[in-house]
Design an enzyme around this catalytic site. Structure first.
Site, short mmCIF file in Angstrom:
data_model
loop_
_atom_site.label_atom_id
_atom_site.label_comp_id
_atom_site.label_asym_id
_atom_site.label_seq_id
_atom_site.Cartn_x
_atom_site.Cartn_y
_atom_site.Cartn_z
N GLU A 161 28.16 32.17 36.36
CA GLU A 161 29.16 32.77 35.52
C GLU A 161 30.03 33.78 36.25
OE1 GLU A 161 27.60 34.57 32.03
OE2 GLU A 161 29.53 34.48 30.99
N ASP A 162 29.42 34.61 37.08
CA ASP A 162 30.15 35.73 37.66
C ASP A 162 30.68 35.47 39.07
OD1 ASP A 162 29.65 37.01 35.33
OD2 ASP A 162 28.00 38.23 36.09
#
Ligand code: MN
Length: 495
Positions: A77-78
């Site tokens: 996600e990051d």
């Protein structure tokens, strides 16, 4: 970096096998590189967060792949890392876990009502189902993630603090409770409560400490006396104390006016080797002290819905000190503290697929929702249709547990009525319902059921389902069954 060193030391203790340890170290390097340059709001390097999450998972005795997934849980996600890369480097299992955690975050991003964990769109719900249903370890990683975020919540702006705290109290606390992860639930609740109501939290905490300080001498005496007695009987045991959490005290005070009416501010736990000894100890305690009426609970022969087992009793000493005792075996103790996580002990690396996906039979009633999720996720994967409306009521709303007179347990959503129970038992039984007995007393069709109720369906041969029953039903399951029966009887009456 100190955190990384401490983590590797911990990992080495729990995973002495070189192959395991090397893989964990490789995951740490991978995550550190991916997150490099990123910062937490505290100003620290971002990597301290995945390291903390993985450390929590090690302390919960989770298996190697879960720990690795904890290190990597934010890379997709990051840092836009492709899950294919994760799979190549760490295997399919780890990639699936990371994917699951990522999907939960994404599903949650699609909703704005924090009072329900239900995503707004079916697409999001699909993601959530597949994510959790694939492997319950995803939920456990998510709990560790949330726990660390709560521990570091002071760095967030006030608005975010409130949002996270509320969401944790409403979703993650109950989730931990469902999994019988008692220690995690307590920490999640107390941290959340502290941010939501700081003044009340401090006041109750001080009050709790004062009272415990005041009765310390008495409690020590009780502990000594009990230990002496058990030793004399040749019983192997250990005693420890547990102090009520601030949040559960707060909850109790909404029901009781006075803190003096709460008897379990502190409880003494007696942990023994086997079940027979549990009952023996209960008998001995009642010989030494006067038990309070109505406070003896046998959660061994009738475990709580989440699988919790113990004997509870509250006694009064000759000095007037009231003490709650909890008696359990080592295994029950382990399960009460770590719950489902206890099933993933690190030295049981070779978990079968059923074990891992919660297919342990029999699951406590409160965990059957995991199987429901898995079944639904399985259907989705094979392209079958899933009844999403059924999940709207059932997924994360509160459940109640209701018994038949024969002690069979049924779990129903909170708000269920006697007919919902009857349809859960059997549609043919429900169709002949002339009335109900709840805990031995005749009850109306619109009496809301409570957890622990024993419900008896009184049937009569000449009864047929009535259209009016639609107003006396809460669950979509019962409604669907009743509708089908009504259609059928319509047709036969035309004939
Ligand atoms: Mn995270």
């Amino acid at each position: 970096m100190k955190q990384a060193q401490d983590f590797l030391k911990l990992a080495h203790e729990k995973f002495p096998d070189a192959a395991d340890y090397d893989k964990i170290q490789k995951a740490l390097d991978f995550a550190t590189t991916k997150h490099s340059g990123q910062k937490r709001l505290s100003g620290e390097d971002y990597i301290i967060h995945p390291i903390a999450v993985a450390s929590i998972l090690i302390n919960w005795d989770m298996d190697r792949d879960t720990v690795i997934a904890g290190l990597l849980h934010d890379v997709a996600e990051d840092t836009q890392t492709d899950l294919k890369v994760v799979e190549e480097q760490f295997g399919k299992e780890v990639a699936l876990l990371v994917d699951g955690v990522t999907k939960i975050s994404k599903a949650r991003a699609g909703r704005d009502d924090i009072t329900t964990y239900l995503p707004r769109t079916k697409d999001n719900l699909t993601k959530l189902l597949v994510a959790i249903g694939a492997d319950v370890r995803v939920i456990i990683i998510k709990l560790a993630d949330r726990l660390h975020n709560l521990r570091t919540l002071q760095f967030q702006p006030r608005e975010k603090q409130l949002k996270k705290a509320r969401e944790s109290l409403e979703i993650f606390g109950p989730l931990a409770d469902r999994l019988n992860m008692g220690r995690v639930r307590v920490e999640i609740e107390d941290l959340s409560f502290k941010f939501l109501a700081p003044k009340r939290y401090e006041k109750l905490k001080t009050e709790l400490e004062t009272r415990i300080g005041r009765s310390k001498q008495n409690l020590d005496d009780v502990k000594k006396e009990v230990s002496r007695r058990l030793a004399r009987e040749g019983i192997k045991f250990r005693v420890d104390g547990r102090i009520k959490s601030v949040y559960s005290l707060h909850k109790k005070l909404t029901k009781h006016q006075n803190i003096d009416d709460i008897y379990d501010l502190i409880a003494l736990r007696i942990i023994v080797d086997d079940v027979t000894t549990c009952y023996l100890v209960l008998g001995l305690l009642h010989q030494i002290y006067q038990p309070l009426p109505g406070r003896i609970k046998d959660y061994i022969s009738r475990p709580k819905p989440n699988g919790y087992q113990s004997l509870h009793t509250t006694v009064e000493t000759p000095e007037g000190q009231i003490v709650e005792f909890q008696i359990r075996t080592e295994q029950m103790h382990e399960y009460a503290e770590h719950g489902l996580a206890a099933a993933f002990h690190y030295n049981e690396q070779k978990l079968s697929d059923t074990y891992k996906t919660g297919g342990l039979a029999p699951l406590p009633a409160d965990l059957r929702w995991i199987q429901d999720l898995q079944r639904a996720a399985g259907k989705l994967r094979s392209g079958e249709k899933v009844d999403f409306d059924a999940f709207k009521v059932n997924l994360f709303s509160d459940r109640i547990f209701v018994y038949t007179p024969n002690n069979d347990i049924f779990d129903l959503p909170a708000g269920s009525l006697p007919l919902d129970f009857a349809y859960q038992v059997h549609s043919e039984v429900a169709a002949k319902a002339a009335g109900f007995k709840i805990n031995g007393k005749i009850a109306r069709f619109d009496t809301p059921l409570k957890s622990g109720d024993v419900v008896e369906v009184i049937t009569r041969r000449n009864v047929i389902p009535h259209v009016d029953w639609l107003n006396k039903i809460f669950t979509s399951h019962a409604r669907a069954k009743l509708r089908a029966q009504l259609r059928k009887s319509d047709k036969s009456s035309i004939k």
